[in-house]
Design an enzyme around this catalytic site. Structure first.
Site, PDB file in Angstrom:
ATOM      1  N   GLY A 183       0.856  -1.131   0.077  1.00 14.00           N
ATOM      2  CA  GLY A 183      -0.130   0.118  -0.196  1.00 14.00           C
ATOM      3  C   GLY A 183       0.964   1.622  -0.035  1.00 14.00           C
ATOM      4  O   GLY A 183       1.825   1.337  -0.635  1.00 14.00           O
ATOM      5  N   LEU A 184       0.344   2.284   0.696  1.00 11.78           N
ATOM      6  CA  LEU A 184       1.043   3.681   0.760  1.00 11.78           C
ATOM      7  C   LEU A 184       1.157   4.187  -0.633  1.00 11.78           C
ATOM      8  O   LEU A 184       2.053   4.734  -1.094  1.00 11.78           O
ATOM      9  CB  LEU A 184       2.441   3.374   1.439  1.00 11.78           C
ATOM     10  CG  LEU A 184       2.262   3.102   2.870  1.00 11.78           C
ATOM     11  CD1 LEU A 184       3.537   2.994   3.409  1.00 11.78           C
ATOM     12  CD2 LEU A 184       1.681   3.946   3.817  1.00 11.78           C
ATOM     13  N   CYS A 185       0.219   4.010  -1.490  1.00 12.33           N
ATOM     14  CA  CYS A 185       0.333   4.664  -2.920  1.00 12.33           C
ATOM     15  C   CYS A 185      -0.838   5.166  -3.109  1.00 12.33           C
ATOM     16  O   CYS A 185      -1.563   4.875  -4.392  1.00 12.33           O
ATOM     17  CB  CYS A 185       0.496   3.614  -3.796  1.00 12.33           C
ATOM     18  SG  CYS A 185      -0.343   1.795  -3.734  1.00 12.33           S
ATOM     19  N   GLY A 186      -1.567   5.867  -2.369  1.00  9.58           N
ATOM     20  CA  GLY A 186      -2.849   6.566  -2.494  1.00  9.58           C
ATOM     21  C   GLY A 186      -3.991   5.766  -3.200  1.00  9.58           C
ATOM     22  O   GLY A 186      -4.277   4.654  -2.291  1.00  9.58           O
TER      23      GLY A 186
END
Length: 293
Positions: free
Chosen positions: A89-92
């Protein structure tokens, strides 16, 4: 109201988070360049492969020599959806956009009375889709241990899909991924793999007027070309996803870094105001005590 110590600890915590997001942004920017080059390099080959496939398919038509991977089973009852997302994750909203696009397609097919089967490539898509369609997911392909996506990874997925088709598990196969446009733009895309749905390229469009004879016959060429094309299209989708993930991550980490800076400024202002108020209060108490003596 938080104490000065609480505010100081909060500021230190946000600064530490800001350092992490800034480092992740720089890492994503470095990976983005290589991923973008790989995705852009794969596009001409996959597009030309589709054009060659379309022209040969046009020569074959719908005769008996055409393979089932091109003509299909003649039914439209069971649909297989290959949903490609990122492993992390951590990609909007990168993963949620693809999953939402696939979810809408699943609901549409179910409303039409179709049977739907889902193969998830990537952990995040699986985590999102299993909340509503856990019973429809027949397989999950994990690529977390893969450092660099190669054609072998896509070929394994392609062979598995072809095996399911030959076993009569589905009639139509559709691939879902995100096409990389720019750092801030990734477009969820659906591509039908089986039956092969490449549009024929007219001679006027390419400037070619030659008539081709095929050796061996066109049907045998298609039998070898279509499985290869399936793996090529999956490979391109995986490369597009990697580039899109890095672009989305870089943008998300940049926003997180700037938000952390704004939060640090607000907390520092609140800390200074509260510290000044506390100093003023102590001075007033000292002056009032001195006057009372």
């Amino acid at each position: 109201m938080p104490s000065l110590k609480d505010l100081k600890n909060r500021i230190a915590s946000v600064k530490a988070t800001q350092k992490i997001t800034k480092a992740m942004k720089m890492v994503a920017a470095a990976k983005l360049r290589r991923a973008q080059e790989a995705a852009e390099a794969a596009r001409p080959y996959s597009q030309r492969m589709s054009a060659v496939l379309a022209n040969i398919a046009q020569a074959v038509g719908q005769d008996d020599s055409a393979p089932l991977l091109m003509t299909g089973t003649g039914k439209d009852r069971t649909h297989l959806l290959i949903v490609c997302t990122a492993e992390r994750g951590l990609c909007g909203g990168f993963n949620s956009q693809i999953a939402r696009f696939a979810r809408d397609h699943v609901r549409k097919l179910l409303a039409q009375g179709k049977t739907v089967k889902i193969v998830c490539v990537g952990k995040k898509g699986y985590d999102i889709l299993r909340r509503e369609f856990a019973s429809l997911i027949i397989d999950r392909i994990d690529l977390r241990e893969v450092k660099k996506i190669g054609f072998d990874n896509a070929d394994q997925i392609g062979r598995k899909v072809i095996g399911l088709f030959e076993a009569g598990e589905f009639d139509v196969c559709t691939l879902f991924y995100s096409e990389f446009k720019s750092v801030i733009s990734q477009v969820p895309t659906a591509l039908q793999l089986i039956p092969a749905s490449a549009e024929a390229v007219s001679p006027a469009a390419t400037g070619a007027t030659a008539v081709y004879d095929y050796e061996p016959d066109a049907g045998q060429i298609l039998s070898d070309l279509i499985p290869r094309n399936i793996s090529v299209q999956i490979f391109r989708a995986l490369l597009e996803n990697v580039a899109g993930e890095m672009g989305a991550k870089m943008s998300a980490m940049d926003n997180a870094t700037r938000n952390a800076g704004e939060m640090i400024n607000k907390l520092t202002l609140s800390y200074n105001r509260q510290r000044q108020a506390q100093i003023t209060k102590e001075l007033i108490e000292i002056i009032s005590g001195a006057e009372a003596l």
